[in-house]
Design an enzyme around this catalytic site. Sequence first.
Site, PDB file in Angstrom:
ATOM      1  N   CYS A   1       0.833  -1.206   0.000  1.00 44.73           N
ATOM      2  CA  CYS A   1       0.000   0.000   0.000  1.00 44.73           C
ATOM      3  C   CYS A   1       0.871   1.261   0.000  1.00 44.73           C
ATOM      4  O   CYS A   1       1.543   1.546  -0.978  1.00 44.73           O
ATOM      5  CB  CYS A   1      -0.988  -0.047   1.160  1.00 44.73           C
ATOM      6  SG  CYS A   1      -2.329   1.156   1.004  1.00 44.73           S
TER       7      CYS A   1
ATOM      8  N   HIS B   1      -3.562  -5.447   0.187  1.00 42.57           N
ATOM      9  CA  HIS B   1      -3.096  -5.807   1.529  1.00 42.57           C
ATOM     10  C   HIS B   1      -3.112  -7.313   1.758  1.00 42.57           C
ATOM     11  O   HIS B   1      -4.037  -7.847   2.375  1.00 42.57           O
ATOM     12  CB  HIS B   1      -3.974  -5.131   2.578  1.00 42.57           C
ATOM     13  CG  HIS B   1      -3.737  -3.671   2.730  1.00 42.57           C
ATOM     14  ND1 HIS B   1      -2.725  -3.150   3.524  1.00 42.57           N
ATOM     15  CD2 HIS B   1      -4.359  -2.603   2.179  1.00 42.57           C
ATOM     16  CE1 HIS B   1      -2.750  -1.835   3.460  1.00 42.57           C
ATOM     17  NE2 HIS B   1      -3.731  -1.473   2.650  1.00 42.57           N
TER      18      HIS B   1
ATOM     19  N   GLU C   1      -1.408  -8.816   3.848  1.00 42.62           N
ATOM     20  CA  GLU C   1      -1.159  -9.065   5.272  1.00 42.62           C
ATOM     21  C   GLU C   1      -2.422  -8.995   6.119  1.00 42.62           C
ATOM     22  O   GLU C   1      -2.432  -9.389   7.293  1.00 42.62           O
ATOM     23  CB  GLU C   1      -0.127  -8.054   5.804  1.00 42.62           C
ATOM     24  CG  GLU C   1      -0.671  -6.727   6.299  1.00 42.62           C
ATOM     25  CD  GLU C   1      -1.158  -5.765   5.214  1.00 42.62           C
ATOM     26  OE1 GLU C   1      -1.457  -4.617   5.554  1.00 42.62           O
ATOM     27  OE2 GLU C   1      -1.237  -6.167   4.035  1.00 42.62           O
TER      28      GLU C   1
END
Length: 211
Positions: free
Chosen positions: A121, A199, A201
């Site tokens: 990001c 994202h 994660e």
Amino acid sequence: SQDHSRDDEQCHGCRPQPREWIRDDPQHDPTVPNVRTLIVGNGGDADPGLVGQRLAAHGSTFERAVREYPREWPSLGGIDVVVLLGSDWSVYWESNSTEVEAESDLVRTARYRGVPTFAVCFGAQLVAHALGGTVERAPRHEIGWCDVGHLAHAEALAGPWMQWHYDRFTVPPGLSTLALNDVGGQAMYGERIFATQFHPEATPAIVQRWA
């Protein structure tokens, strides 16, 4: 980058809790050589989530660099991997220009030394900025599960992916586009750098904190 509180001036990033991921992983094979990973994120926003879990499972230990305090960052000496997390900053804000340039220098130094870098990001936007690409306000924000068009490695990049950002980047010289959609670039790689606008994660707990 992403703004979890308003839709106007502020944008992107990630909303993590610092230390819950710095644990011994019971699934870690002790015969795997230790890997030192530097996690760069804003104060209180340094949870690499699923990415951190995966790195820990492969033998990584973690050092932390708080984005707001570049003079306190550890040396890259002995670091095997750099991970740049998201932020509620924008790369082009004057208010954080000193910190952005310090992190840009970190990106360039890691590239020069051949240290693998993974950026998410705002981290991806910062990589673009550091290496000669551009970052600007996107024509529309992406928040939630969004499709990305993949150009390569469809088995790994096929979406949808969690997104939370208001800016977009152009891919800098030396890197190649891996994925994109109608908003902008979604993944790029090259020179031991892999960066995603989305994202990978994100866990439910992380998304809940963003919201």
